[in-house]
Motif scaffolding. Structure first.
Motif, PDB file in Angstrom:
ATOM      1  N   UNK A  30       2.200  25.629  54.445  1.00 54.09           N
ATOM      2  CA  UNK A  30       3.418  24.882  54.755  1.00 54.09           C
ATOM      3  C   UNK A  30       4.331  25.796  55.552  1.00 54.09           C
ATOM      4  N   UNK A  31       4.696  25.347  56.744  1.00 52.53           N
ATOM      5  CA  UNK A  31       5.507  26.154  57.648  1.00 52.53           C
ATOM      6  C   UNK A  31       4.876  27.517  57.906  1.00 52.53           C
ATOM      7  N   UNK A  76      15.601  31.141  58.156  1.00 56.15           N
ATOM      8  CA  UNK A  76      14.541  31.128  59.162  1.00 56.15           C
ATOM      9  C   UNK A  76      14.899  30.108  60.241  1.00 56.15           C
ATOM     10  N   UNK A  77      14.063  29.087  60.465  1.00 55.60           N
ATOM     11  CA  UNK A  77      14.352  28.124  61.530  1.00 55.60           C
ATOM     12  C   UNK A  77      14.978  26.840  60.994  1.00 55.60           C
ATOM     13  N   UNK A  78      15.476  26.887  59.755  1.00 54.02           N
ATOM     14  CA  UNK A  78      16.084  25.713  59.137  1.00 54.02           C
ATOM     15  C   UNK A  78      17.587  25.914  59.016  1.00 54.02           C
ATOM     16  N   UNK A  79      18.351  24.887  59.382  1.00 52.75           N
ATOM     17  CA  UNK A  79      19.806  24.968  59.315  1.00 52.75           C
ATOM     18  C   UNK A  79      20.369  23.714  58.659  1.00 52.75           C
ATOM     19  N   UNK A  92      12.579  21.428  52.041  1.00 54.04           N
ATOM     20  CA  UNK A  92      11.550  22.147  51.289  1.00 54.04           C
ATOM     21  C   UNK A  92      11.090  23.401  52.033  1.00 54.04           C
ATOM     22  N   UNK A  93      10.915  24.462  51.265  1.00 55.87           N
ATOM     23  CA  UNK A  93      10.417  25.732  51.789  1.00 55.87           C
ATOM     24  C   UNK A  93       9.398  26.301  50.806  1.00 55.87           C
ATOM     25  N   UNK A 101      21.669  33.231  56.391  1.00 58.94           N
ATOM     26  CA  UNK A 101      22.803  33.591  57.234  1.00 58.94           C
ATOM     27  C   UNK A 101      23.847  32.481  57.137  1.00 58.94           C
ATOM     28  N   UNK A 102      25.108  32.874  56.961  1.00 59.73           N
ATOM     29  CA  UNK A 102      26.185  31.893  56.835  1.00 59.73           C
ATOM     30  C   UNK A 102      27.206  32.124  57.943  1.00 59.73           C
ATOM     31  N   UNK A 103      27.521  31.055  58.669  1.00 59.50           N
ATOM     32  CA  UNK A 103      28.578  31.096  59.678  1.00 59.50           C
ATOM     33  C   UNK A 103      29.646  30.078  59.309  1.00 59.50           C
ATOM     34  N   UNK A 104      30.893  30.460  59.573  1.00 57.35           N
ATOM     35  CA  UNK A 104      31.997  29.532  59.312  1.00 57.35           C
ATOM     36  C   UNK A 104      32.998  29.645  60.449  1.00 57.35           C
TER      37      UNK A 104
END
Length: 248
Positions: A30-31, A76-79, A92-93, A101-104
């Motif tokens: 998966x992925x 990874x490549x999920x946002x 699902x992962x 990573x968190x951006x605000x």
């Protein structure tokens, strides 16, 4: 004789047709990650295997445990973007360790290591601060200005007044730009907590709607003062000459 087949799962199931009764090794990906591996024996009927994947959701809160809306969480490549309750659902992962990573407000707010072992929500805490900007002229009087706050060249927030507040800012480096008419002041801001920043604008007085700094005012006023002194000196000389004539 070995048999190797790959079938993509549809709605969580797949069909391998025309397999003879025998022992097999089943692997699932998966992925791009191996999520199941098992030795199975085909004796007819349906075979169920459980893949090592889980639904990942994150709850983003500030240092006071208040939910943060609009935070971008990337794994990874999920946002996913957090909603009003602070939750961001990334889907699902495969089970394992990840870096979130968190951006605000377009600013990197933090990096969190997490271990995905089940479908529980992961709590991510980010530090948010308030920047208060107070603008004054050269002698400390409040001054109405327009203010813009940038991060990496990107506009984060703007406002106007003599005291301007920028709330809910992640820790980081910012560029503050203040404007009043054609005059502009730029100042770097390293924000690590709530902060009050007093910015002195190069304005001493305004003549006819034109803002002048002390240097500009001196350049304009000195010639005027010199002319006035010459006029006064001329008047004094004339009065002195008249006084001398009256004494004769």
């Amino acid at each position: 004789m070995g048999i190797s087949r790959g079938v993509e799962l549809v709605n969580g199931s797949s069909v391998f047709e025309d397999l003879p009764d025998a022992s097999y090794v089943a692997r699932g990906y998966y992925r791009g990650k191996l999520v199941l591996e098992a030795e199975v024996e085909r004796l007819g009927g349906e075979l169920r295997l459980v893949a090592a994947v889980a639904r990942l959701s994150a709850r983003v809160v500030d240092q006071f445990n208040n939910p943060v809306e609009g935070a971008l969480v990337s794994v990874e490549d999920t946002q996913a973007v957090s909603g009003g309750d602070g939750y961001a659902v990334l889907g699902h992962l495969p089970l394992g360790e990840y870096e979130a990573q968190v951006e605000y407000r377009g600013v990197k707010a933090g990096t969190v290591r997490l271990n995905l072992t089940g479908g529980e929500a992961v709590k991510i805490t980010i530090q948010l601060h308030t920047l208060r900007v107070e603008a004054v002229d050269e002698i400390g009087r409040p001054l109405e200005v327009s203010a813009s706050l940038y991060s990496m060249g990107r506009l984060i927030a703007s406002g106007s007044g003599s005291a301007i507040e920028f709330p809910k800012l992640p820790s980081g480096n910012y560029q503050l730009t203040l404007r009043r008419g054609p005059k502009e002041v730029n100042k770097p801001i390293a924000l690590a907590g709530d902060r009050v920043e007093t910015v002195t604008f190069p304005i001493l007085l305004e003549l006819g709607g034109v803002a002048l700094s002390s240097q500009e005012a001196m350049l304009i006023l000195l010639p005027l003062v010199a002319v006035m002194l010459l006029v006064i000196a001329g008047l004094m000389v004339r009065e002195f000459i008249r006084w001398l004539r009256e004494r004769e």
